[in-house]
Design an enzyme around this catalytic site. Sequence first.
Site, PDB file in Angstrom:
ATOM      1  CE1 TYR A  25      -3.228   2.981   0.947  1.00  0.00           C
ATOM      2  CE2 TYR A  25      -2.019   3.154   3.014  1.00  0.00           C
ATOM      3  CZ  TYR A  25      -2.947   3.657   2.116  1.00  0.00           C
ATOM      4  OH  TYR A  25      -3.589   4.842   2.407  1.00  0.00           O
ATOM      5  CB  SER A 107      -4.511  10.910   6.821  1.00  0.00           C
ATOM      6  OG  SER A 107      -5.514  10.435   5.951  1.00  0.00           O
ATOM      7  CE1 TYR A 130      -7.641  12.704   0.138  1.00  0.00           C
ATOM      8  CE2 TYR A 130      -7.758  11.158   1.969  1.00  0.00           C
ATOM      9  CZ  TYR A 130      -7.105  11.654   0.856  1.00  0.00           C
ATOM     10  OH  TYR A 130      -5.923  11.102   0.462  1.00  0.00           O
ATOM     11  CB  THR A 156      -6.074  16.187   0.062  1.00  0.00           C
ATOM     12  OG1 THR A 156      -5.108  16.211   1.115  1.00  0.00           O
ATOM     13  CG2 THR A 156      -5.518  15.361  -1.102  1.00  0.00           C
ATOM     14  CE  LYS A 252      -0.525  15.885   0.779  1.00  0.00           C
ATOM     15  NZ  LYS A 252      -1.052  14.747   0.049  1.00  0.00           N
ATOM     16  CG  HIS A 276      -2.226  11.684  -3.259  1.00  0.00           C
ATOM     17  ND1 HIS A 276      -3.214  12.520  -2.790  1.00  0.00           N
ATOM     18  CD2 HIS A 276      -2.278  10.590  -2.454  1.00  0.00           C
ATOM     19  CE1 HIS A 276      -3.831  11.956  -1.767  1.00  0.00           C
ATOM     20  NE2 HIS A 276      -3.272  10.778  -1.529  1.00  0.00           N
TER      21      HIS A 276
HETATM   22  C1  LIG Z   1       0.654   5.082   2.025  1.00  0.00           C
HETATM   23  C2  LIG Z   1       0.282   6.498   1.690  1.00  0.00           C
HETATM   24  C3  LIG Z   1      -0.950   6.993   2.106  1.00  0.00           C
HETATM   25  C4  LIG Z   1      -1.284   8.323   1.836  1.00  0.00           C
HETATM   26  N1  LIG Z   1      -2.465   8.839   2.326  1.00  0.00           N
HETATM   27  C5  LIG Z   1      -2.754  10.135   2.147  1.00  0.00           C
HETATM   28  C6  LIG Z   1      -3.909  10.708   2.745  1.00  0.00           C
HETATM   29  O1  LIG Z   1      -4.660  10.057   3.461  1.00  0.00           O
HETATM   30  N2  LIG Z   1      -4.152  12.021   2.502  1.00  0.00           N
HETATM   31  C7  LIG Z   1      -3.344  12.792   1.718  1.00  0.00           C
HETATM   32  O2  LIG Z   1      -3.612  13.984   1.510  1.00  0.00           O
HETATM   33  N3  LIG Z   1      -2.219  12.272   1.167  1.00  0.00           N
HETATM   34  C8  LIG Z   1      -1.903  10.983   1.367  1.00  0.00           C
HETATM   35  N4  LIG Z   1      -0.753  10.469   0.843  1.00  0.00           N
HETATM   36  C9  LIG Z   1       0.160  11.339   0.098  1.00  0.00           C
HETATM   37  C10 LIG Z   1       1.165  12.001   1.044  1.00  0.00           C
HETATM   38  O3  LIG Z   1       0.556  12.950   1.864  1.00  0.00           O
HETATM   39  C11 LIG Z   1       2.277  12.717   0.265  1.00  0.00           C
HETATM   40  O4  LIG Z   1       1.709  13.581  -0.682  1.00  0.00           O
HETATM   41  C12 LIG Z   1       3.231  11.734  -0.437  1.00  0.00           C
HETATM   42  O5  LIG Z   1       3.444  10.605   0.351  1.00  0.00           O
HETATM   43  C13 LIG Z   1       4.551  12.417  -0.722  1.00  0.00           C
HETATM   44  O6  LIG Z   1       5.406  11.569  -1.412  1.00  0.00           O
HETATM   45  P1  LIG Z   1       6.555  10.660  -0.716  1.00  0.00           P
HETATM   46  O7  LIG Z   1       5.838   9.517  -0.088  1.00  0.00           O
HETATM   47  O8  LIG Z   1       7.396  10.274  -1.856  1.00  0.00           O
HETATM   48  O9  LIG Z   1       7.241  11.522   0.321  1.00  0.00           O
HETATM   49  C14 LIG Z   1      -0.393   9.148   1.096  1.00  0.00           C
HETATM   50  C15 LIG Z   1       0.832   8.635   0.693  1.00  0.00           C
HETATM   51  C16 LIG Z   1       1.175   7.328   0.992  1.00  0.00           C
HETATM   52  C17 LIG Z   1       2.530   6.819   0.564  1.00  0.00           C
END
Ligand SMILES: Cc1cc2nc3c(=O)[nH]c(=O)nc-3n(C[C@H](O)[C@H](O)[C@H](O)COP(=O)(O)O)c2cc1C
Length: 393
Positions: A25, A107, A130, A156, A252, A276
């Site tokens: 995931y 989150s 969200y 987001t 975001k 994202h």
């Molecule tokens: C496993 C996972 C779950 C994520 N869940 C959310 C979330 O719930 N809400 C959100 O705005 N971004 C979510 N993101 C995006 C992160 O906030 C962020 O934009 C992203 O991880 C940045 O890239 P990096 O993992 O390479 O640092 C998620 C990212 C990952 C890897």
Amino acid sequence: MPVITNIDDLHAIYKRRVPKMFYDYCESGSWTEQTFRDNESDFAEIRLRQRVAVDMEGRSTRSTMIGREVAMPVALAPVGLTGMQHADGEILAAKAAEKFGVPFTLSTMSICSIEDVAARTKAPFWFQLYVMKDEEFVDNLIGRAKAAGCDALVLTLDLQILGQRHKDLKNGLSAPPKLTPATIANLLTKVGWGLEMSKTTRRTFGNIVGHAKGVTDTSSLSSWTAEQFDPRLDWSKIARIKEKWGGKLILKGILDAEDAKMALQVGADAIIVSNHGGRQLDGALSSIRMLPAIMEAVGSEIEVHMDGGIRSGQDVLKALALGARGTYIGRAFIYGLGARGQQGVEEALEVIRKELDTTMALCGEKHVHDLGPHNLLVPKGFAGDWDRVERNA
Ligand SMILES: Cc1cc2nc3c(=O)[nH]c(=O)nc-3n(C[C@H](O)[C@H](O)[C@H](O)COP(=O)(O)O)c2cc1C
């Protein structure tokens, strides 16, 4: 315990410790994963300008993000299901961020609830929202974040429809994991993870179950999320949410200069240049490649933050030198959390701080505020060799 010298060390332990379903995931992008890969590899294209014989004493990584003092301009990004990577993961990560002096972003899709995190930390955290169709539920979330003392709302914008990650479908991702022969076989090899998880009661979506109408158990949750994200989200709705929240607002998921200008118009306090983590529009350009154009469009008028692909303090330095006021790490802190809980998140932050500080010194800079394009060697056309194909008149 092995000595941790870089983020890859934490990643290796994380991979061994956490169930495959949650590792996949985290470690996936959407469809072909091109954008997911580019986020990281584009950082490597940028090189650093070495400078010598510059007094390097008294360096500092301290800065501010939307007016908040930070030990370094690196916040923890919102990551859904963090409490499945390690028991009580959101609480542990928030504690690590508090200890280190950087913001933690919770989150909407967290396992520990807003109230859980607020009760176990002192420093205010940021809440990521969200937008769901159920306005009353959204308003309630905003109210709960206010009541918990959150000092910024991170809205987001790039996930009103879910990008497909093949592995999540094949693994049957759920929280808690559904017990199939394949998951049971895998869980049996993850004893440390399972022991910790058996000590907590937080194993499903804490902000949602018991708060959203019709969601009393997790089995109905996956269909609920698919149905509930609001596909009609537009700038007027964003303005409504800004008014309802009344505090600092960070938008975001901005990856285009035109959208950055809209964010400015709507009165956001900051934007996060983000795709994202390559999990939504596969084929979009990396965040670091889009940053210069967005800086040029709005950089003098609004605080610009970025995330995507940051795995080292050198990556942070590159983003700051291209104009970002702040950065966020997602996977890099999850590796630490999954590997070693709160200590692992602290280790991830310390690795990044040290790399940032040493790189600053070797680039002849003493303060993060002084970083700029003059510190970088960027390949010709790095930010400008992709043309939009305009429709012929
Ligand atoms: C496993 C996972 C779950 C994520 N869940 C959310 C979330 O719930 N809400 C959100 O705005 N971004 C979510 N993101 C995006 C992160 O906030 C962020 O934009 C992203 O991880 C940045 O890239 P990096 O993992 O390479 O640092 C998620 C990212 C990952 C890897």
